[in-house]
Design an enzyme around this catalytic site. Structure first.
Site, PDB file in Angstrom:
ATOM      1  N   TRP A  92       0.790  -1.335   0.076  1.00  0.00           N
ATOM      2  CA  TRP A  92      -0.065  -0.049  -0.013  1.00  0.00           C
ATOM      3  C   TRP A  92       0.917   1.403  -0.068  1.00  0.00           C
ATOM      4  CZ3 TRP A  92       1.355   2.381   4.348  1.00  0.00           C
ATOM      5  CH2 TRP A  92       1.719   1.414   5.551  1.00  0.00           C
ATOM      6  N   LYS A 131      -2.734  -8.682  -7.765  1.00  0.00           N
ATOM      7  CA  LYS A 131      -3.463  -8.363  -6.575  1.00  0.00           C
ATOM      8  C   LYS A 131      -2.826  -6.872  -5.787  1.00  0.00           C
ATOM      9  CE  LYS A 131      -4.636  -9.518  -1.787  1.00  0.00           C
ATOM     10  NZ  LYS A 131      -4.646  -8.159  -1.526  1.00  0.00           N
ATOM     11  N   GLY A 145       6.264  -6.493  -0.001  1.00  0.00           N
ATOM     12  CA  GLY A 145       5.489  -6.222   1.437  1.00  0.00           C
ATOM     13  C   GLY A 145       6.285  -6.607   2.511  1.00  0.00           C
ATOM     14  N   GLU A 179      10.522  -8.971  -2.289  1.00  0.00           N
ATOM     15  CA  GLU A 179      11.093  -7.469  -1.586  1.00  0.00           C
ATOM     16  C   GLU A 179      10.439  -7.273  -0.301  1.00  0.00           C
ATOM     17  OE1 GLU A 179      11.455  -4.399  -0.314  1.00  0.00           O
ATOM     18  OE2 GLU A 179      10.682  -3.389  -2.195  1.00  0.00           O
ATOM     19  N   LEU A 180      11.109  -7.479   0.672  1.00  0.00           N
ATOM     20  CA  LEU A 180      10.523  -7.460   2.001  1.00  0.00           C
ATOM     21  C   LEU A 180      10.862  -6.055   2.742  1.00  0.00           C
ATOM     22  CD1 LEU A 180      10.830 -11.320   2.763  1.00  0.00           C
ATOM     23  CD2 LEU A 180       9.028 -10.022   1.481  1.00  0.00           C
ATOM     24  N   CYS A 239      10.093   0.667   2.728  1.00  0.00           N
ATOM     25  CA  CYS A 239      10.911  -0.229   3.104  1.00  0.00           C
ATOM     26  C   CYS A 239      12.399   0.172   3.529  1.00  0.00           C
ATOM     27  CB  CYS A 239      10.652  -1.688   2.129  1.00  0.00           C
ATOM     28  SG  CYS A 239      10.979  -1.087   0.475  1.00  0.00           S
ATOM     29  N   GLU A 263      10.927  -3.698  12.138  1.00  0.00           N
ATOM     30  CA  GLU A 263      10.411  -2.410  11.440  1.00  0.00           C
ATOM     31  C   GLU A 263       9.151  -1.858  11.817  1.00  0.00           C
ATOM     32  OE1 GLU A 263      10.156  -2.092   6.419  1.00  0.00           O
ATOM     33  OE2 GLU A 263       9.214  -3.884   7.471  1.00  0.00           O
TER      34      GLU A 263
END
Length: 498
Positions: free
Chosen positions: A157, A181, A234, A256-257, A290, A391
């Site tokens: 988001w 999605k 996410g 990709e976190l 991130c 985080e």
């Protein structure tokens, strides 16, 4: 830029058609600045996932898309880039109303997005196999690269359009088809982008968008045997769950976190520039990125001077309506995240960290009824505190002093994450050493938050798997095939491996 009035009804996009969810249900999307509903989004489920995957598979296997050559795919990508440039104002405004980020930043992001489509349009017909030298007699061998198939792109988001672009452009250039999605919190801008995909002339079924929640749509995507690859951006928890669920048919994955990135300020740094860079790293985008530089590692000899300069600048940050070009810090995107950031702030206080600035919800007239948190700075932080390890994804900075360079590198690396790092120094030997010592996918020196379609992006450790952007990105959407051609007249012994 004015926000949309009234409540907009959106449709999902499957097989080139605008359609309701199979359930006929919708859910509400909130404007983070007003805290009010501004859009209704289709609530899809596994039936819609099936519809989208069938459409994408048909387009990949036998549809018009499968008949296009790489140069023709490149022409469509370039056309899409042109349309995004044309409609950048509208796309940016939609994203701001949906996720609360600054219009000034989102307009810049959307205005830059066409470069990914132009770049990968040019790469589409530059993917080359190679003739391979071989140690076998009477053999000719070569390799070719073929699209992996149907790709699921799952986006977050915080920057929905840009992070979708990082997946969409190379996947299309490679010849894949997609099921997208977006986050349930920010689906509107992705659906608006589909109008341009349609206008650009992409064949039906090549790009599909289904909207909804993780338990209804996300799981159905992760476990669907008709999907060949997942490209996800996410959180670490969601990424781990997707990786576990995707093992059914051994889907390829790009993940990709999260990150807990450190900015290292050495005593020889230009302090004024470093102050600006650290402010940018944590308070730009309200810390909802991130790559947020959420840990400041600053040399003890300049700690007090730097902190004084930093707080002086940070306190001038203008909060308010993200649609206004003068606003510098906007709201938190979701009410759930707003509450989580406040809980992390309270946790840090309980751990013994000291509030040097902020530490509470913003109570300013210019913030209206939105989900705003004051830019927050903690001092007295140890690197083993949860606030320095986990985080936050909000405007919260932990300040940690160091004495020796080795100590700084050790602390910077001492988290489960390894997405990015910042280095502030005028010593080029130190800059090169830091780039080598820091375990992070991106190391910025004397700058921060710079990205380009030309540079790969991704993380070490729990920050992910694979890379996006840059030349190598297209190969994450391709399979390598080895081809052997024998031209000997007699078949040798069939019971012995050649």
């Amino acid at each position: 830029m004015a926000r949309s009035q009234g409540i907009k009804d959106f449709r999902c996009f499957i097989d080139g058609e605008w359609t309701e969810a199979s359930s006929k249900e919708t859910f509400e999307s909130f404007d983070p600045f007003t805290g009010k509903v501004w859009a209704k989004i289709p609530k899809c489920d596994s039936r819609d996932v099936d519809r989208a995957v069938i459409a994408a598979r048909r387009a990949f296997d036998s549809g018009d898309w499968s008949k296009l050559n790489a140069t023709q795919r490149g022409h469509l990508l370039r056309r899409l880039g042109d349309l995004i440039a044309r409609d950048a104002d509208h796309l940016a405004a939609t994203e701001v109303q949906d996720n609360g980020k600054l219009y000034a930043e989102m307009r810049g992001q959307v205005g830059y997005m066409p470069q990914w489509f132009y770049y990968f349009a040019g790469m589409a017909d530059k993917v080359e196999g190679a003739v391979q030298p071989i140690d076998k007699p009477d053999m000719f061998t070569y390799t070719r690269h073929e699209p992996v198939g149907v790709v699921a792109a799952i986006t977050p988001w915080n920057s929905p359009l840009l992070l979708l672009t990082w997946k969409l452009a190379p996947a299309l250039a490679a010849g894949c088809t997609l099921v997208i999605k977006p986050s349930e919190f920010t689906s509107a801008s992705t659906l608006e982008l589909m109008r341009l995909v349609e206008e650009a002339g992409f064949p039906k079924g090549v790009v599909n968008v289904i909207t909804g929640f993780g338990q209804d749509v996300g799981e159905a995507i992760s476990t669907h045997n008709g999907i060949d690859k997942i490209a996800f951006t996410g959180g670490e928890v969601s990424g781990r769950r997707i990786a576990q669920q995707a093992t059914g048919n051994f889907k390829r994955m790009t993940l990709e976190l999260g990150g807990k990135s450190a900015q290292l300020v050495f005593p020889d740094a230009n302090l004024d520039n470093a102050v600006k860079g650290v402010v940018s790293g944590i308070f730009a985008a309200t810390g909802q990125t991130c790559i947020a530089g959420s840990r400041l590692l600053v040399h003890r000899s300049i700690h007090d001077e730097f902190l004084e300069k930093f707080l002086e600048l940070a306190k001038t940050a203008r909060m308010g309506d993200p649609m206004e070009m003068t606003t510098q810090v906007g709201p938190v995107t979701t009410q759930t995240q707003f509450k989580r950031v406040l809980s992390m702030i309270n946790m840090a206080k309980a751990e013994g960290a000291e509030v040097a600035m902020g530490g509470k919800p913003a109570d300013r007239p210019e913030c209206g009824d939105g989900w705003f948190i004051e830019p927050t700075v903690f001092t007295g932080v140890r690197n083993d505190m949860r606030i320095a390890q986990e985080e936050v994804f909000g405007p919260v900075l932990s300040v940690i002093p160091f004495t020796e360079d080795d100590e700084a590198y050790q602390m910077a690396n001492d988290t489960p994450y390894g997405l990015a790092a910042g280095v502030w120094t005028s010593d080029m030997a130190r800059a090169f050493t830091a780039a080598k010592r820091l375990r992070a996918g991106t190391v910025w020196t004397n700058t921060y938050r710079a990205v380009s379609y030309m540079m790969p992006f991704g993380g070490f450790k729990n920050s992910g798997v694979g890379r996006e952007s840059g030349q190598d990105a297209i190969y994450d959407f391709l399979e390598t095939k080895s081809v052997w051609l024998a031209f000997n007249k007699d078949v040798p012994n069939p019971f012995v491996m050649r």
